[in-house]
Design a protein around this motif. Structure first.
Motif, PDB file in Angstrom:
ATOM      1  N   MET A  42       0.818  -1.202   0.000  1.00 30.88           N
ATOM      2  CA  MET A  42       0.000   0.000   0.000  1.00 30.88           C
ATOM      3  C   MET A  42       0.860   1.265   0.000  1.00 30.88           C
ATOM      4  O   MET A  42       0.408   2.328  -0.407  1.00 30.88           O
ATOM      5  CB  MET A  42      -0.897  -0.028   1.248  1.00 30.88           C
ATOM      6  N   PHE A  43       2.119   1.145   0.425  1.00 31.69           N
ATOM      7  CA  PHE A  43       2.960   2.322   0.597  1.00 31.69           C
ATOM      8  C   PHE A  43       4.144   2.370  -0.365  1.00 31.69           C
ATOM      9  O   PHE A  43       4.989   3.234  -0.242  1.00 31.69           O
ATOM     10  CB  PHE A  43       3.483   2.376   2.039  1.00 31.69           C
ATOM     11  N   THR A  44       4.205   1.446  -1.315  1.00 29.78           N
ATOM     12  CA  THR A  44       5.298   1.489  -2.286  1.00 29.78           C
ATOM     13  C   THR A  44       5.085   2.658  -3.231  1.00 29.78           C
ATOM     14  O   THR A  44       4.069   3.330  -3.181  1.00 29.78           O
ATOM     15  CB  THR A  44       5.399   0.173  -3.096  1.00 29.78           C
ATOM     16  N   LEU A 108      11.966 -10.548  -0.998  1.00 30.28           N
ATOM     17  CA  LEU A 108      11.450 -10.686  -2.360  1.00 30.28           C
ATOM     18  C   LEU A 108      12.444 -11.394  -3.282  1.00 30.28           C
ATOM     19  O   LEU A 108      12.045 -12.081  -4.221  1.00 30.28           O
ATOM     20  CB  LEU A 108      11.103  -9.312  -2.949  1.00 30.28           C
ATOM     21  N   VAL A 109      13.738 -11.151  -3.030  1.00 28.63           N
ATOM     22  CA  VAL A 109      14.794 -11.768  -3.827  1.00 28.63           C
ATOM     23  C   VAL A 109      15.846 -12.304  -2.862  1.00 28.63           C
ATOM     24  O   VAL A 109      16.286 -11.589  -1.959  1.00 28.63           O
ATOM     25  CB  VAL A 109      15.446 -10.770  -4.809  1.00 28.63           C
ATOM     26  N   ALA A 110      16.239 -13.562  -3.052  1.00 35.03           N
ATOM     27  CA  ALA A 110      17.275 -14.200  -2.240  1.00 35.03           C
ATOM     28  C   ALA A 110      18.431 -14.564  -3.158  1.00 35.03           C
ATOM     29  O   ALA A 110      18.304 -15.461  -3.989  1.00 35.03           O
ATOM     30  CB  ALA A 110      16.733 -15.446  -1.550  1.00 35.03           C
ATOM     31  N   GLY A 111      19.541 -13.842  -3.039  1.00 37.63           N
ATOM     32  CA  GLY A 111      20.653 -14.051  -3.961  1.00 37.63           C
ATOM     33  C   GLY A 111      20.201 -13.685  -5.361  1.00 37.63           C
ATOM     34  O   GLY A 111      19.768 -12.566  -5.621  1.00 37.63           O
ATOM     35  N   THR A 112      20.273 -14.652  -6.267  1.00 36.09           N
ATOM     36  CA  THR A 112      19.862 -14.385  -7.652  1.00 36.09           C
ATOM     37  C   THR A 112      18.455 -14.898  -7.949  1.00 36.09           C
ATOM     38  O   THR A 112      18.000 -14.831  -9.083  1.00 36.09           O
ATOM     39  CB  THR A 112      20.849 -15.052  -8.639  1.00 36.09           C
ATOM     40  N   GLU A 150      10.127  -3.442   2.787  1.00 32.48           N
ATOM     41  CA  GLU A 150      10.163  -2.963   4.172  1.00 32.48           C
ATOM     42  C   GLU A 150       8.749  -2.648   4.665  1.00 32.48           C
ATOM     43  O   GLU A 150       7.840  -2.447   3.865  1.00 32.48           O
ATOM     44  CB  GLU A 150      11.039  -1.706   4.262  1.00 32.48           C
ATOM     45  N   PRO A 151       8.558  -2.574   5.988  1.00 29.74           N
ATOM     46  CA  PRO A 151       7.242  -2.242   6.540  1.00 29.74           C
ATOM     47  C   PRO A 151       6.705  -0.891   6.064  1.00 29.74           C
ATOM     48  O   PRO A 151       5.501  -0.674   6.026  1.00 29.74           O
ATOM     49  CB  PRO A 151       7.479  -2.209   8.057  1.00 29.74           C
ATOM     50  N   THR A 152       7.606  -0.001   5.676  1.00 25.35           N
ATOM     51  CA  THR A 152       7.205   1.324   5.195  1.00 25.35           C
ATOM     52  C   THR A 152       6.724   1.306   3.755  1.00 25.35           C
ATOM     53  O   THR A 152       6.204   2.297   3.259  1.00 25.35           O
ATOM     54  CB  THR A 152       8.387   2.298   5.271  1.00 25.35           C
ATOM     55  N   GLY A 153       6.940   0.184   3.066  1.00 28.09           N
ATOM     56  CA  GLY A 153       6.611   0.099   1.650  1.00 28.09           C
ATOM     57  C   GLY A 153       7.822   0.328   0.757  1.00 28.09           C
ATOM     58  O   GLY A 153       7.757   0.093  -0.442  1.00 28.09           O
ATOM     59  N   ALA A 154       8.924   0.793   1.351  1.00 28.47           N
ATOM     60  CA  ALA A 154      10.161   0.967   0.586  1.00 28.47           C
ATOM     61  C   ALA A 154      10.722  -0.417   0.247  1.00 28.47           C
ATOM     62  O   ALA A 154      10.466  -1.393   0.944  1.00 28.47           O
ATOM     63  CB  ALA A 154      11.175   1.769   1.393  1.00 28.47           C
ATOM     64  N   ILE A 155      11.484  -0.466  -0.816  1.00 32.10           N
ATOM     65  CA  ILE A 155      12.138  -1.714  -1.205  1.00 32.10           C
ATOM     66  C   ILE A 155      13.631  -1.514  -1.066  1.00 32.10           C
ATOM     67  O   ILE A 155      14.216  -0.640  -1.711  1.00 32.10           O
ATOM     68  CB  ILE A 155      11.747  -2.129  -2.638  1.00 32.10           C
ATOM     69  N   SER A 156      14.243  -2.325  -0.181  1.00 33.63           N
ATOM     70  CA  SER A 156      15.689  -2.263   0.056  1.00 33.63           C
ATOM     71  C   SER A 156      16.390  -3.277  -0.827  1.00 33.63           C
ATOM     72  O   SER A 156      15.966  -4.430  -0.912  1.00 33.63           O
ATOM     73  CB  SER A 156      16.008  -2.591   1.523  1.00 33.63           C
ATOM     74  N   VAL A 157      17.466  -2.838  -1.456  1.00 35.13           N
ATOM     75  CA  VAL A 157      18.276  -3.724  -2.280  1.00 35.13           C
ATOM     76  C   VAL A 157      19.638  -3.835  -1.602  1.00 35.13           C
ATOM     77  O   VAL A 157      20.371  -2.856  -1.483  1.00 35.13           O
ATOM     78  CB  VAL A 157      18.432  -3.172  -3.717  1.00 35.13           C
ATOM     79  N   LEU A 158      19.951  -5.055  -1.102  1.00 33.50           N
ATOM     80  CA  LEU A 158      21.231  -5.299  -0.443  1.00 33.50           C
ATOM     81  C   LEU A 158      22.176  -5.931  -1.443  1.00 33.50           C
ATOM     82  O   LEU A 158      21.866  -6.954  -2.062  1.00 33.50           O
ATOM     83  CB  LEU A 158      21.026  -6.208   0.780  1.00 33.50           C
TER      84      LEU A 158
END
Length: 192
Positions: A42-44, A108-112, A150-158
């Motif tokens: 909802m927050f992306t 959402l993504v684990a490794g490749t 993330e809970p905020t709707g942001a998507i973190s890419v590590l």
């Protein structure tokens, strides 16, 4: 100057004030329930459709909270009610209710490997995911350790050029799917 018009625009009856408070509380709780059901999606980042829906939601909520004849006082009461509710929710979350109030981060993504079930559950499209990876400067899927909603709707890419401290992913749903060689599993890498 017609003082009746000014009085009608500014004042509200005690019953009307109570109705504004109750409707604001109900709409706020409805929004909380909807955000728990829909989740962090909802927050992306907002698409044009999402922006249109947000404007419509705002108009509906505003009309429902302020009543049939919105006044300045009704607006102030609704605003103050929202501030109090938001403050109370923050105190509740800080005093142990965070799991109830906040969505948990989701891998959402684990490794490749793109986790299709997580993508489907969070309603994140492949195009949205790719956009977030490009914005993070990712040029190849090999550069990724994990992508987290993330809970905020942001998507973190590590990125894979540095190991992930396991304490940073302790609360992430699906963290066990991240390849072990991409995570620092030591006592020094504790939670923050």
């Amino acid at each position: 100057m017609n003082t009746d018009i000014i009085r009608d625009w500014i004042l509200i009856t005690p019953e009307g004030a109570l109705a504004v408070v109750l409707s604001t509380v109900v709409m706020y709780l409805l929004f909380l329930v909807a955000s728990r059901i829909i989740g962090a999606r909802m927050f992306t980042g907002l698409t044009s459709f999402d922006m249109s829906a947000a404007l419509i939601f705002g108009a509906i909520v505003g009309r429902a909270t302020l009543g049939p004849g919105p006044t300045l006082t009704a607006g102030v009461i609704a605003f103050l009610t929202l501030l109090i509710l938001q403050g109370a929710l923050g105190v509740f979350a800080h005093s142990g209710g965070a799991r109830i109030v906040n969505n948990r981060p989701i891998l959402l993504v684990a490794g490749t490997r793109v986790l299709e079930d997580a993508m489907s559950r969070t309603r994140i499209t492949r195009a949205e995911l790719q956009s977030k990876m490009r914005l993070a400067g990712i040029q190849s899927i090999d550069q990724i350790s994990a992508v987290i909603l993330e809970p905020t709707g942001a998507i973190s890419v590590l990125r894979s050029d540095c190991l992930i401290d396991h304490g940073l992913i302790d609360d992430v749903i699906g963290r066990e799917q991240i390849p072990r060689h991409l995570v620092r599993w030591t006592e020094e890498a504790g939670t923050i």
